[in-house]
Write a protein that holds these residues in place. Structure first.
Motif, PDB file in Angstrom:
ATOM      1  N   UNK A 156       0.826  -1.219   0.000  1.00  0.00           N
ATOM      2  CA  UNK A 156       0.000   0.000   0.000  1.00  0.00           C
ATOM      3  C   UNK A 156       0.857   1.265   0.000  1.00  0.00           C
ATOM      4  N   UNK A 157       2.019   1.198   0.661  1.00  0.00           N
ATOM      5  CA  UNK A 157       2.843   2.390   0.873  1.00  0.00           C
ATOM      6  C   UNK A 157       3.996   2.527  -0.124  1.00  0.00           C
ATOM      7  N   UNK A 158       4.593   1.421  -0.552  1.00  0.00           N
ATOM      8  CA  UNK A 158       5.825   1.499  -1.341  1.00  0.00           C
ATOM      9  C   UNK A 158       5.622   2.181  -2.691  1.00  0.00           C
ATOM     10  N   UNK A 188      14.623  -1.869   0.424  1.00  0.00           N
ATOM     11  CA  UNK A 188      14.464  -3.309   0.693  1.00  0.00           C
ATOM     12  C   UNK A 188      13.318  -3.866  -0.164  1.00  0.00           C
ATOM     13  N   UNK A 189      12.212  -3.141  -0.214  1.00  0.00           N
ATOM     14  CA  UNK A 189      11.061  -3.565  -1.034  1.00  0.00           C
ATOM     15  C   UNK A 189      11.443  -3.627  -2.508  1.00  0.00           C
ATOM     16  N   UNK A 190      12.276  -2.680  -2.942  1.00  0.00           N
ATOM     17  CA  UNK A 190      12.677  -2.611  -4.352  1.00  0.00           C
ATOM     18  C   UNK A 190      13.574  -3.776  -4.772  1.00  0.00           C
ATOM     19  N   UNK A 195       8.132  -5.456  -7.320  1.00  0.00           N
ATOM     20  CA  UNK A 195       8.084  -4.022  -6.985  1.00  0.00           C
ATOM     21  C   UNK A 195       8.940  -3.236  -7.971  1.00  0.00           C
ATOM     22  N   UNK A 196      10.179  -3.682  -8.156  1.00  0.00           N
ATOM     23  CA  UNK A 196      11.127  -2.964  -9.016  1.00  0.00           C
ATOM     24  C   UNK A 196      10.598  -2.819 -10.450  1.00  0.00           C
TER      25      UNK A 196
END
Length: 215
Positions: A156-158, A188-190, A195-196
């Motif tokens: 939701x945030x990234x 870290x999420x990327x 995500x990336x």
């Protein structure tokens, strides 16, 4: 019968990005339809007649609207792979609370930074960092908001990370200087391919906003 999945979206939308990450996490194939928000398609107006907004997920001809609702729907329908929400009811409730907090606070305080001036903008900066400090507190020393694995609140945030250059440029500040934990978490999420591959280049989003502002 194979599922027919269509996504009505806009490349720069942090809300649409949530849905794209969720679909990628689940490994769902779908048809992507880019919308022009100044000239909305008949399909968008038909599928989301109430809000007339993207994103809209069309699953076997039936529309689901509002990004967090769509993500929950995806998690419930395709529950065999990469669960996004926790299984425990209390943890699920907490995850929904923080995702709702992101929806209600983060977008508004971010938007104020590129739509206001003077004292109003200074107040927006203060509110921005108050909001981000609350999120830093909730993250604590955990790698992700839900604990050890990427989940619903992270998703939701990234997506707002792709707008950080916009926020920093118009706000004239550094998020990393004030909230280093948030930047470390975003990076870290990327590291996740889902995500990336979904998040667009920050400078490209900045140019998009400049065009929207008529600069």
């Amino acid at each position: 019968m194979a599922d027919e999945v269509v996504l009505l979206d806009l490349w720069a939308s942090m809300f649409g990005m949530r849905v794209r990450i969720a679909l990628a996490e689940k490994g769902i194939k779908y048809e992507y339809k880019e919308e022009d928000l100044k000239n909305k398609s008949p399909l968008l107006l038909q599928m989301n007649p109430i809000h007339k907004k993207i994103p809209v997920l069309i699953h076997n001809g039936k529309p689901v609207c509002e990004s967090l609702i769509i993500v929950q729907y995806i998690d419930e329908v395709w529950k065999d792979k990469s669960p996004l929400l926790p299984s425990h009811p209390y943890q699920r409730a907490q995850a929904r609370f923080w995702a709702d907090f992101v929806d209600k606070k983060v977008y508004d305080v971010s938007r104020k930074l590129w739509t206001t001036k003077g004292e109003e903008k200074e107040a927006a900066k203060k509110e921005f960092f108050e909001t981000y400090k609350i999120l830093e507190g909730e993250l604590g020393d955990k790698p992700y908001f839900g604990g050890e694995t990427f989940g619903y609140v992270d998703l939701a945030f990234v997506t707002f990370y792709s707008w950080f250059y916009v926020v920093e440029t118009f706000g004239e500040f550094s998020i990393e200087a004030e909230c280093p934990k948030i930047i470390a978490w975003a990076k870290r999420c990327l590291q996740k391919e889902t995500v990336a591959k979904t998040l667009p280049d920050q400078k490209k989003v900045y140019e998009f906003i400049r065009q929207m502002r008529g600069e």
